[in-house]
Design an enzyme around this catalytic site. Structure first.
Site, PDB file in Angstrom:
ATOM      1  N   ASP A  98       0.835  -1.202   0.000  1.00 22.44           N
ATOM      2  CA  ASP A  98       0.000   0.000   0.000  1.00 22.44           C
ATOM      3  C   ASP A  98       0.873   1.256   0.000  1.00 22.44           C
ATOM      4  OD1 ASP A  98       0.945  -0.537   2.563  1.00 22.44           O
ATOM      5  OD2 ASP A  98      -0.992  -0.378   3.552  1.00 22.44           O
ATOM      6  N   LEU A 106       9.619  -3.206   3.212  1.00 19.28           N
ATOM      7  CA  LEU A 106       9.942  -3.735   1.885  1.00 19.28           C
ATOM      8  C   LEU A 106      11.375  -4.239   1.789  1.00 19.28           C
ATOM      9  CD1 LEU A 106       8.286  -1.675  -0.949  1.00 19.28           C
ATOM     10  CD2 LEU A 106       7.936  -4.038  -0.282  1.00 19.28           C
ATOM     11  N   LYS A 129       6.274   7.616   0.268  1.00 16.06           N
ATOM     12  CA  LYS A 129       6.596   8.818   1.051  1.00 16.06           C
ATOM     13  C   LYS A 129       8.112   8.908   1.173  1.00 16.06           C
ATOM     14  CE  LYS A 129       3.675   8.172   4.782  1.00 16.06           C
ATOM     15  NZ  LYS A 129       3.010   8.497   6.058  1.00 16.06           N
ATOM     16  N   PHE A 150       0.119  11.499   7.302  1.00 20.82           N
ATOM     17  CA  PHE A 150      -0.458  10.182   7.558  1.00 20.82           C
ATOM     18  C   PHE A 150      -1.736  10.049   6.734  1.00 20.82           C
ATOM     19  CE2 PHE A 150      -2.528   6.690   9.657  1.00 20.82           C
ATOM     20  CZ  PHE A 150      -1.465   5.822   9.822  1.00 20.82           C
ATOM     21  N   ASP A 157      -5.191   2.175   6.884  1.00 20.83           N
ATOM     22  CA  ASP A 157      -6.000   2.397   8.080  1.00 20.83           C
ATOM     23  C   ASP A 157      -5.353   3.342   9.079  1.00 20.83           C
ATOM     24  OD1 ASP A 157      -3.886   0.544   8.900  1.00 20.83           O
ATOM     25  OD2 ASP A 157      -5.025   0.353  10.756  1.00 20.83           O
TER      26      ASP A 157
END
Ligand code: IMP
Ligand code: MG
Length: 176
Positions: A98, A106, A129, A150, A157
């Site tokens: 995501d 990662l 980001k 954020f 979520d």
């Protein structure tokens, strides 16, 4: 404190970009079956939408990883909560994330999975980001580069909420 979500990327724009990504991935993997790995839970919607737009043979696979702690900051260590149920040796593996934030998740996953000798291993993320990057890792396919805010929605979520928004929003906290 009251939460509110401000639209950052509209549902139509996300949809359009995911379609472009599907086209690019489809071209790159011509003639190959893609072993997609969804990183739970945040990538569920992205992988589903991407796969629906891919005119291609794919298999769905899932892993769950967590970083220790549960604030909006992810900290250093990564733990595998659920591993793959199939071998990836000789397969063309595409990790679906995501968001890449510090990059630790990662980086760790890429190192771990490459030891299993896939034919190829690439990373695909909806959001990036780069301001917060700590680990040396870069996705092969990136949907949107975003500022250091954020974000929630489209699978992402805050305390397990907002995953079902069809757009990407920035979470803001207002004094009441
Ligand atoms: P990294 O290891 O710091 O790159 O963290 C990546 C994971 O942190 C993502 O897969 C998300 O689960 C979570 N994360 C990072 N930034 C955000 C955000 O802005 N919103 C929601 N989850 C985030
Ligand atoms: Mg995630």
């Amino acid at each position: 404190m009251k939460e509110r979500v401000e639209v950052l990327i509209s549902a139509a724009d996300v949809d359009k970009r995911v379609a472009q990504m599907a086209e690019e991935i489809g071209r790159d993997y011509a003639g190959k079956e893609i072993f997609m790995i969804c990183i739970l839970k945040g990538s569920v919607i992205f992988m589903s939408e991407l796969a629906k737009k891919l005119n291609h043979e794919v298999t769905f696979n899932f892993m769950k990883v967590s970083s220790y702690g549960n604030s909006t900051e992810s900290c250093g260590r990564i733990k595998i909560d659920m591993d793959l149920d199939e071998h990836i040796k000789g397969k063309d593996v595409l990790i679906i994330e995501d968001i890449v934030d510090t990059g630790r998740t990662l980086k760790h996953l890429k190192d771990l999975l490459s030891l299993r000798e896939p034919a190829s291993l690439k990373l695909c993320t909806l959001l990036d980001k780069p301001d917060r990057r700590v680990a040396d890792v870069e996705a092969d396919y990136t949907g949107f580069v975003i500022p250091d805010d954020f974000v929630v929605g489209y699978g992402l979520d805050y305390a397990q909420r907002y995953r079902n928004l069809d757009y990407i929003g920035v979470l803001r906290f207002d004094e009441e």
